[in-house]
Design an enzyme around this catalytic site. Sequence first.
Site, PDB file in Angstrom:
ATOM      1  CB  ALA A 365      -0.921   0.000   1.220  1.00 62.97           C
ATOM      2  CB  ALA A 366       0.635   4.363  -2.012  1.00 63.52           C
ATOM      3  CB  CYS A 367      -1.382   4.750   3.013  1.00 62.07           C
ATOM      4  SG  CYS A 367      -1.999   3.091   3.331  1.00 62.07           S
ATOM      5  CG  HIS A 368       1.046   0.813   5.165  1.00 60.25           C
ATOM      6  ND1 HIS A 368       0.257  -0.304   5.055  1.00 60.25           N
ATOM      7  CD2 HIS A 368       0.432   1.614   6.072  1.00 60.25           C
ATOM      8  CE1 HIS A 368      -0.782  -0.196   5.862  1.00 60.25           C
ATOM      9  NE2 HIS A 368      -0.695   0.952   6.482  1.00 60.25           N
TER      10      HIS A 368
END
Length: 426
Positions: A365-368
């Site tokens: 995930a990009a948010c991680h």
Amino acid sequence: MVDTESQKEKNHLNHKIYLDYNATTPPAREVVGTVAEALQEAWGNPSSSYTAGCKAKELIDTARARIAKMVGGKPEDIIFTSGGTEANNMVLFSAVENFNRTSKERQNNNVDWALPHIITSNVEHDSVALPLLQLQKTHKAEITFVPVSTVTGRVEVEDVISAVRPNTCLVSIMLANNETGVIMPVGELSQCLASLSRKRSAQGLPEILLHTDAAQALGKVEVDVQELGVNYLTIVGHKFYGPRIGALYVGGLGHQSPLLPMLYGGGREGNFRPGTENTPMIAGLGQAAELVSLHCAAYEVHMRRIRDYLEQKLEAVFGDRIRLNSRFPGAERLPNTCNVSLLKPAVLGREWLSHCQYLQASVGAACHSDRGDSPSPVLLKSGVPQDAARSAVRLSVGRETSQDDVDLIVRDLEQAAQLLGMNKQS
């Protein structure tokens, strides 16, 4: 005579092959055209009566109807937002505030004193997980994070129902996971919750509302709010070739499903979301939704065929040197998602990708992306072994990904693995 495979590689030298469609998608050509036209012709305030304003209102109304059609809802149940994060936060904070307001009306001592209780899974997107953690930290709500099954990769209905308390007011479960692609049993869950809520009503207990973040599912599989039986559904444009805004479906907005504004100002979006509407982006979102309504079945067939071909090629080339992490027995998954780990040589997923010439993908995930080299928590919680989670790469195909693209990418991954193997030996 030029070797066909070599020629294909030469043809790709000037561009990369993008396989990160779960992170974001490029806007469709039709969407770009719609946005550009709105910028030029519908620049007026939608609340005004002159031509440019009337045109803006017309585009917004059309977009609202198109988005409602895409999810099987009504236009009056659609609220435009800045994106999925805002939509998710609106639902979570509305549930808490609604519980607190209505607790004064209930004549049940078991819940009068209690904090609102929300149930979710332990593999949710940060835009759900982090607001809930904040509500918990500030003692505004009690939160239960139900673990997903390490066998099926999905949250099981019986585990969610077992977590229900007298003060439970909301269940929020994503429709499909962004890393594994596993589709959650939201429709089955809604049936159980509806039956349970009827019993609770007779006891003076609060209704349990159901929210699903459909960001990853829209444009890949059919999504129908009537079949799902949800009160709230989050819509994220940039996941299905639209602009970076979002929308929230609220079934029976304001009466069947409560919603409270997070912002205050001008009376737009039925007083639920103030501010002059972003007409061009809303029009673009509507156009993207129309494409999904018209072609979703074809998109799904194509992506599944390409994804399956990708996995077959990976298995043929790498054999037992890889692990396919998104194959869970008894669980459905998105048609475009392949999560794969390189086990031999044992390397980080980031290292594997960095040695590729053509492939554009991510480790999760990009948010991680700020977690460094630590393994994906989602994969670990889903039962993927730690060594495999550390070397995992997420490959998500799109509407225009071809078999030629896959052929080149698999060779690219193979040469990267060979380079890493030589580096390990030297």
